[in-house]
Motif scaffolding. Structure first.
Motif, PDB file in Angstrom:
ATOM      1  N   VAL A  61       0.870  -1.170   0.000  1.00 58.21           N
ATOM      2  CA  VAL A  61       0.000   0.000   0.000  1.00 58.21           C
ATOM      3  C   VAL A  61       0.907   1.220   0.000  1.00 58.21           C
ATOM      4  O   VAL A  61       1.591   1.490   0.986  1.00 58.21           O
ATOM      5  CB  VAL A  61      -0.939   0.016   1.226  1.00 58.21           C
ATOM      6  N   ILE A  62       0.928   1.951  -1.102  1.00 58.15           N
ATOM      7  CA  ILE A  62       1.779   3.127  -1.239  1.00 58.15           C
ATOM      8  C   ILE A  62       0.929   4.354  -0.940  1.00 58.15           C
ATOM      9  O   ILE A  62      -0.117   4.565  -1.554  1.00 58.15           O
ATOM     10  CB  ILE A  62       2.393   3.200  -2.646  1.00 58.15           C
ATOM     11  N   ALA A  63       1.390   5.159   0.001  1.00 49.81           N
ATOM     12  CA  ALA A  63       0.648   6.331   0.443  1.00 49.81           C
ATOM     13  C   ALA A  63       0.551   7.370  -0.674  1.00 49.81           C
ATOM     14  O   ALA A  63       1.393   7.413  -1.573  1.00 49.81           O
ATOM     15  CB  ALA A  63       1.339   6.947   1.657  1.00 49.81           C
ATOM     16  N   PRO A  64      -0.452   8.238  -0.619  1.00 50.99           N
ATOM     17  CA  PRO A  64      -0.563   9.310  -1.615  1.00 50.99           C
ATOM     18  C   PRO A  64       0.665  10.220  -1.599  1.00 50.99           C
ATOM     19  O   PRO A  64       1.316  10.392  -0.563  1.00 50.99           O
ATOM     20  CB  PRO A  64      -1.808  10.081  -1.170  1.00 50.99           C
ATOM     21  N   ASN A  65       0.985  10.789  -2.754  1.00 56.20           N
ATOM     22  CA  ASN A  65       2.085  11.738  -2.949  1.00 56.20           C
ATOM     23  C   ASN A  65       3.465  11.148  -2.672  1.00 56.20           C
ATOM     24  O   ASN A  65       4.408  11.888  -2.418  1.00 56.20           O
ATOM     25  CB  ASN A  65       1.881  13.002  -2.110  1.00 56.20           C
ATOM     26  N   THR A  66       3.609   9.835  -2.720  1.00 54.21           N
ATOM     27  CA  THR A  66       4.895   9.187  -2.491  1.00 54.21           C
ATOM     28  C   THR A  66       5.675   9.112  -3.796  1.00 54.21           C
ATOM     29  O   THR A  66       5.104   8.860  -4.849  1.00 54.21           O
ATOM     30  CB  THR A  66       4.679   7.760  -1.952  1.00 54.21           C
ATOM     31  N   VAL A  67       6.980   9.331  -3.725  1.00 57.50           N
ATOM     32  CA  VAL A  67       7.847   9.179  -4.892  1.00 57.50           C
ATOM     33  C   VAL A  67       8.750   7.977  -4.640  1.00 57.50           C
ATOM     34  O   VAL A  67       9.492   7.947  -3.662  1.00 57.50           O
ATOM     35  CB  VAL A  67       8.691  10.444  -5.146  1.00 57.50           C
ATOM     36  N   ILE A  68       8.679   6.984  -5.518  1.00 54.45           N
ATOM     37  CA  ILE A  68       9.503   5.781  -5.419  1.00 54.45           C
ATOM     38  C   ILE A  68      10.673   5.963  -6.388  1.00 54.45           C
ATOM     39  O   ILE A  68      10.461   6.089  -7.592  1.00 54.45           O
ATOM     40  CB  ILE A  68       8.704   4.514  -5.788  1.00 54.45           C
ATOM     41  N   PRO A  69      11.922   5.985  -5.900  1.00 55.57           N
ATOM     42  CA  PRO A  69      13.066   6.207  -6.793  1.00 55.57           C
ATOM     43  C   PRO A  69      13.308   5.017  -7.726  1.00 55.57           C
ATOM     44  O   PRO A  69      12.811   3.916  -7.490  1.00 55.57           O
ATOM     45  CB  PRO A  69      14.239   6.401  -5.830  1.00 55.57           C
ATOM     46  N   PRO A  70      14.104   5.237  -8.786  1.00 58.55           N
ATOM     47  CA  PRO A  70      14.373   4.151  -9.739  1.00 58.55           C
ATOM     48  C   PRO A  70      15.093   2.974  -9.081  1.00 58.55           C
ATOM     49  O   PRO A  70      15.804   3.143  -8.099  1.00 58.55           O
ATOM     50  CB  PRO A  70      15.283   4.801 -10.787  1.00 58.55           C
ATOM     51  N   PHE A  71      14.888   1.792  -9.634  1.00 60.28           N
ATOM     52  CA  PHE A  71      15.540   0.553  -9.202  1.00 60.28           C
ATOM     53  C   PHE A  71      15.213   0.195  -7.753  1.00 60.28           C
ATOM     54  O   PHE A  71      16.034  -0.377  -7.051  1.00 60.28           O
ATOM     55  CB  PHE A  71      17.055   0.633  -9.404  1.00 60.28           C
ATOM     56  N   SER A  72      14.010   0.521  -7.291  1.00 60.80           N
ATOM     57  CA  SER A  72      13.597   0.228  -5.918  1.00 60.80           C
ATOM     58  C   SER A  72      12.763  -1.045  -5.872  1.00 60.80           C
ATOM     59  O   SER A  72      12.055  -1.374  -6.814  1.00 60.80           O
ATOM     60  CB  SER A  72      12.767   1.375  -5.345  1.00 60.80           C
ATOM     61  N   VAL A  73      12.859  -1.722  -4.729  1.00 62.55           N
ATOM     62  CA  VAL A  73      11.974  -2.843  -4.433  1.00 62.55           C
ATOM     63  C   VAL A  73      11.172  -2.431  -3.219  1.00 62.55           C
ATOM     64  O   VAL A  73      11.720  -2.133  -2.160  1.00 62.55           O
ATOM     65  CB  VAL A  73      12.774  -4.135  -4.138  1.00 62.55           C
TER      66      VAL A  73
END
Length: 161
Positions: free
Chosen positions: A141-153
C-alpha cells in the motif's frame, strides 16, 4: 525475474490495429480519453476510468498507457484527483512501457515509469510517482504523494517499505 508465458482464448479478446488485446469482460469508461500505446493486454474485469478527466475545453487524455503493458484481472486504473482553490479536478494518469499491473490492484498514481512490476492486491495512492525499473511486491500500500526512486523494491504491507 522473467514473467511466465500466459495463453489466452482469442474469442475472449478484441484486438486493435496497434496490437492491443482488450478483454470483452473488461470495463472501459470514456474510451475516447484513454490512449493505449500498442501491444497492451487488458485482462478480464479490469476497469479503466477514462471518463474521469479534467473539465474544460482541453482535449488531454485522462489515462495514457505505454507499449507492451499488462493490466491484470480485476485491477482498477483511475486518474488522481484533488481540490485546488475550491475547484475539484482530475489529473492525467501516465503509465510507461513494459509495465505489469497485478491482479486486484488499484492505481491512482500520477505516473508510473517504464519496466515496473506492480504485484497483486496493491494500492497505489493518489499522485504517487513510481520511477523506472521498480518492483512493487504483492499487497503493498503506497501512500498518496509518495515518490519511489528508480531501481527500488517496495515490500508489501501497509504502509509499504
Amino acid at each position: 525475474m522473467e514473467a511466465p508465458y500466459t495463453t489466452y482464448k482469442k474469442a475472449e479478446f478484441i484486438e486493435t490495429d496497434t496490437g492491443n488485446k482488450v478483454s470483452r469482460r473488461s470495463l472501459i469508461s470514456g474510451s475516447q480519453n484513454i490512449v493505449l500505446g500498442g501491444k497492451t493486454i487488458v485482462h478480464s474485469k479490469c476497469t479503466i476510468r477514462g471518463d474521469l478527466r479534467r473539465a474544460g475545453p482541453t482535449h488531454q487524455a485522462a489515462v495514457l498507457i505505454g507499449r507492451f503493458c499488462s493490466l491484470g484481472p480485476s485491477s482498477v486504473l483511475r486518474p488522481p484527483y484533488k481540490t485546488y482553490k475550491g475547484t475539484f479536478s482530475y489529473y492525467p494518469l501516465k503509465i510507461g512501457d513494459h509495465v505489469d499491473i497485478g491482479e486486484n490492484s488499484i492505481v491512482e498514481a500520477a505516473s508510473i515509469g517504464s519496466y515496473v512490476v506492480v504485484g497483486k492486491n496493491c494500492v497505489i495512492g493518489r499522485f504517487s510517482i513510481i520511477k523506472d525499473c521498480c518492483l512493487i511486491e504483492d499487497g503493498a500500500v503506497i501512500a498518496p504523494n509518495t515518490v519511489i526512486p528508480p531501481f527500488s523494491v517496495v515490500s508489501g504491507g501497509s504502509p509499504a517499505k
